[in-house]
Design a protein around this motif. Structure first.
Motif, PDB file in Angstrom:
ATOM      1  N   TYR A  43      12.584  69.761 -13.589  1.00 45.54           N
ATOM      2  CA  TYR A  43      12.930  70.334 -14.895  1.00 45.54           C
ATOM      3  C   TYR A  43      13.766  69.395 -15.759  1.00 45.54           C
ATOM      4  O   TYR A  43      13.851  69.576 -16.968  1.00 45.54           O
ATOM      5  CB  TYR A  43      13.669  71.662 -14.715  1.00 45.54           C
ATOM      6  CG  TYR A  43      12.780  72.781 -14.247  1.00 45.54           C
ATOM      7  CD1 TYR A  43      11.747  73.259 -15.046  1.00 45.54           C
ATOM      8  CD2 TYR A  43      12.960  73.375 -12.995  1.00 45.54           C
ATOM      9  CE1 TYR A  43      10.924  74.287 -14.618  1.00 45.54           C
ATOM     10  CE2 TYR A  43      12.140  74.400 -12.555  1.00 45.54           C
ATOM     11  CZ  TYR A  43      11.122  74.850 -13.371  1.00 45.54           C
ATOM     12  OH  TYR A  43      10.293  75.864 -12.948  1.00 45.54           O
ATOM     13  N   ALA A  87      15.041  74.248 -22.188  1.00 46.81           N
ATOM     14  CA  ALA A  87      16.504  74.275 -22.218  1.00 46.81           C
ATOM     15  C   ALA A  87      17.102  72.908 -22.576  1.00 46.81           C
ATOM     16  O   ALA A  87      16.587  71.870 -22.168  1.00 46.81           O
ATOM     17  CB  ALA A  87      17.039  74.730 -20.872  1.00 46.81           C
ATOM     18  N   LEU A 137      13.141  77.038 -18.751  1.00 47.79           N
ATOM     19  CA  LEU A 137      13.829  75.874 -18.179  1.00 47.79           C
ATOM     20  C   LEU A 137      13.353  74.578 -18.814  1.00 47.79           C
ATOM     21  O   LEU A 137      14.141  73.653 -19.041  1.00 47.79           O
ATOM     22  CB  LEU A 137      13.624  75.839 -16.667  1.00 47.79           C
ATOM     23  CG  LEU A 137      14.354  76.915 -15.863  1.00 47.79           C
ATOM     24  CD1 LEU A 137      13.870  76.953 -14.423  1.00 47.79           C
ATOM     25  CD2 LEU A 137      15.861  76.684 -15.904  1.00 47.79           C
ATOM     26  N   ALA A 187      18.143  74.241 -10.691  1.00 48.32           N
ATOM     27  CA  ALA A 187      17.091  74.827 -11.525  1.00 48.32           C
ATOM     28  C   ALA A 187      15.854  75.147 -10.690  1.00 48.32           C
ATOM     29  O   ALA A 187      15.222  76.198 -10.862  1.00 48.32           O
ATOM     30  CB  ALA A 187      16.725  73.870 -12.659  1.00 48.32           C
ATOM     31  N   HIS A 240      10.319  79.529 -15.875  1.00 53.33           N
ATOM     32  CA  HIS A 240       9.774  78.171 -15.837  1.00 53.33           C
ATOM     33  C   HIS A 240       9.675  77.608 -17.252  1.00 53.33           C
ATOM     34  O   HIS A 240      10.122  76.492 -17.533  1.00 53.33           O
ATOM     35  CB  HIS A 240       8.397  78.210 -15.163  1.00 53.33           C
ATOM     36  CG  HIS A 240       7.637  76.931 -15.196  1.00 53.33           C
ATOM     37  ND1 HIS A 240       7.842  75.909 -14.301  1.00 53.33           N
ATOM     38  CD2 HIS A 240       6.641  76.509 -16.037  1.00 53.33           C
ATOM     39  CE1 HIS A 240       7.017  74.908 -14.562  1.00 53.33           C
ATOM     40  NE2 HIS A 240       6.273  75.255 -15.618  1.00 53.33           N
ATOM     41  N   LEU A 281      21.972  77.799 -16.896  1.00 53.45           N
ATOM     42  CA  LEU A 281      20.894  78.335 -16.073  1.00 53.45           C
ATOM     43  C   LEU A 281      20.979  79.850 -15.940  1.00 53.45           C
ATOM     44  O   LEU A 281      19.977  80.563 -16.109  1.00 53.45           O
ATOM     45  CB  LEU A 281      20.917  77.692 -14.683  1.00 53.45           C
ATOM     46  CG  LEU A 281      20.442  76.235 -14.593  1.00 53.45           C
ATOM     47  CD1 LEU A 281      20.647  75.701 -13.190  1.00 53.45           C
ATOM     48  CD2 LEU A 281      18.976  76.129 -14.996  1.00 53.45           C
ATOM     49  N   ALA A 318      14.202  78.856 -10.114  1.00 54.88           N
ATOM     50  CA  ALA A 318      12.823  79.178 -10.469  1.00 54.88           C
ATOM     51  C   ALA A 318      12.087  79.804  -9.293  1.00 54.88           C
ATOM     52  O   ALA A 318      11.368  80.803  -9.448  1.00 54.88           O
ATOM     53  CB  ALA A 318      12.109  77.910 -10.938  1.00 54.88           C
ATOM     54  N   SER A 332      19.002  69.562 -11.308  1.00 56.47           N
ATOM     55  CA  SER A 332      17.572  69.725 -11.040  1.00 56.47           C
ATOM     56  C   SER A 332      17.341  70.613  -9.824  1.00 56.47           C
ATOM     57  O   SER A 332      16.462  71.480  -9.828  1.00 56.47           O
ATOM     58  CB  SER A 332      16.923  68.353 -10.790  1.00 56.47           C
ATOM     59  OG  SER A 332      16.934  67.562 -11.945  1.00 56.47           O
ATOM     60  N   LEU A 367      20.937  72.126 -18.217  1.00 58.84           N
ATOM     61  CA  LEU A 367      20.595  72.804 -16.968  1.00 58.84           C
ATOM     62  C   LEU A 367      21.822  72.954 -16.073  1.00 58.84           C
ATOM     63  O   LEU A 367      21.683  73.068 -14.852  1.00 58.84           O
ATOM     64  CB  LEU A 367      19.503  72.016 -16.221  1.00 58.84           C
ATOM     65  CG  LEU A 367      18.124  71.967 -16.883  1.00 58.84           C
ATOM     66  CD1 LEU A 367      17.165  71.140 -16.031  1.00 58.84           C
ATOM     67  CD2 LEU A 367      17.552  73.365 -17.106  1.00 58.84           C
TER      68      LEU A 367
END
Length: 247
Positions: free
Chosen positions: A103, A165, A162, A142, A159, A173, A146, A139, A168
Motif C-alpha cells: 500500500y 490515503a 488505503l 496496513a 483496500h 489507518l 486489510a 506497510s 498510513l
C-alpha cells in the motif's frame, strides 16, 4: 550495473583469447600482448560489446521467464486457490490475475486503477490479492488491517481507501477503517491473528522463487510480470493466458 557487466564481459573475452588454442609454451608477455590486442579491438569496435550485452540480456530474461513458469506450477495452489487471500472480480473467471503489492508503493497506486479498468471491462477476470508489505512498519500494519477487514466482508472498500490515503500511520489507518464502518475492536484482534500472520509469511516466501523482488508483481496464467503493467500490457497477458488455456 551495466558497466560492471560490460567490464566482466571484457575480462571474459580477454581471458578467452588468452586461453585460445596456442603453443603450450606461450609466455606471459605473449598473454599480455593478446589481451592488449583484444582490448584495443573492443575499444575500436564498441558495438561488439553492445551486441554481446543485448544477447546476455535476452538470455537472462529467457532464463528468468522459464524459472518463473516452473515456480508458478509449483506454487499453483498457494497462488490461485489460497482461501485466506482476498478475491475480486468473477470468482469463476477463466483468467486469474494474482497481484503482489504494498500500500506504500507508488507504482502499486498507479496500477490500482488499471486493475479496476480491467475488471470493469472484462467480466471473465478474477483477481487474487497478495499483500507483500516490504516498505516498512506502516506497510505491514496496513496489510494486516486489510486482511482483517476481509473477515468483516469489507476488504475491497478498505483496500481502495488505503490506496487513496495520504498517510498510513496507525491513527490514519484506524480513521479509514472507521470511515468504512468496520468494527474496530474486532479489527484490532483479527489484525494480529495467526491466520493473518501466516498469509503474510506465505506471500513473502512465494515472491522470491517467482522473481518478484519488489512491488507490484503480477502472475497471469503461467507468466510472471515482476513490475508495473499498463492497461495494454495487462490485457496482452490476459489474452495470452486464454490462448494457452485453449491449447
Amino acid at each position: 550495473m551495466k558497466q560492471g557487466l560490460l567490464a566482466g564481459m571484457l575480462l571474459g573475452l580477454c581471458a578467452a583469447a588468452a586461453a585460445a588454442p596456442a603453443k603450450p609454451s606461450k609466455s606471459e608477455p605473449d598473454v599480455a600482448k593478446t589481451e592488449a590486442i583484444v582490448h584495443n579491438y573492443l575499444l575500436k569496435n564498441p558495438s561488439v560489446l553492445r551486441e554481446a550485452f543485448a544477447v546476455l540480456q535476452r538470455q537472462e530474461a529467457a532464463a528468468a521467464e522459464a524459472k518463473a513458469k516452473v515456480a508458478v506450477g509449483a506454487l499453483h495452489k498457494e497462488l490461485f486457490a489460497q482461501a485466506s487471500s482476498p478475491v475480486a472480480g468473477n470468482p469463476d473467471g477463466d483468467v486469474t490475475i494474482v497481484e503482489f503489492f504494498d500500500y506504500h508503493c507508488g507504482y502499486c497506486k498507479r496500477a490500482a486503477p488499471v486493475l479496476k479498468e480491467v475488471l470493469a471491462s472484462d467480466p471473465r477476470v478474477r483477481v487474487v490479492y497478495k499483500q507483500l508489505p516490504i516498505l516498512g512498519p506502516d506497510s505491514i500494519l496496513a496489510a494486516r488491517m486489510a486482511l482483517a477487514a476481509e473477515r468483516q466482508n469489507k476488504y475491497q472498500p478498505l483496500h481502495d481507501a488505503l490506496f487513496s490515503a495520504e498517510s498510513l500511520d496507525e491513527k490514519a489507518l484506524f480513521g479509514l477503517a472507521a470511515a468504512q464502518g468496520l468494527d474496530l475492536d474486532r479489527l484490532r484482534t483479527d489484525m494480529f491473528s495467526t491466520s493473518v500472520t501466516e498469509e503474510l509469511e506465505k506471500n513473502l516466501a512465494m515472491a522470491a522463487p517467482l522473481g518478484i523482488n519488489g512491488t507490484p508483481g503480477f502472475v497471469i496464467g503461467d507468466s510472471v510480470a515482476p513490475g508495473a503493467l499498463d492497461l495494454n500490457g495487462m490485457q496482452q497477458m490476459i489474452a495470452a493466458a486464454r490462448r494457452n488455456a485453449a491449447k
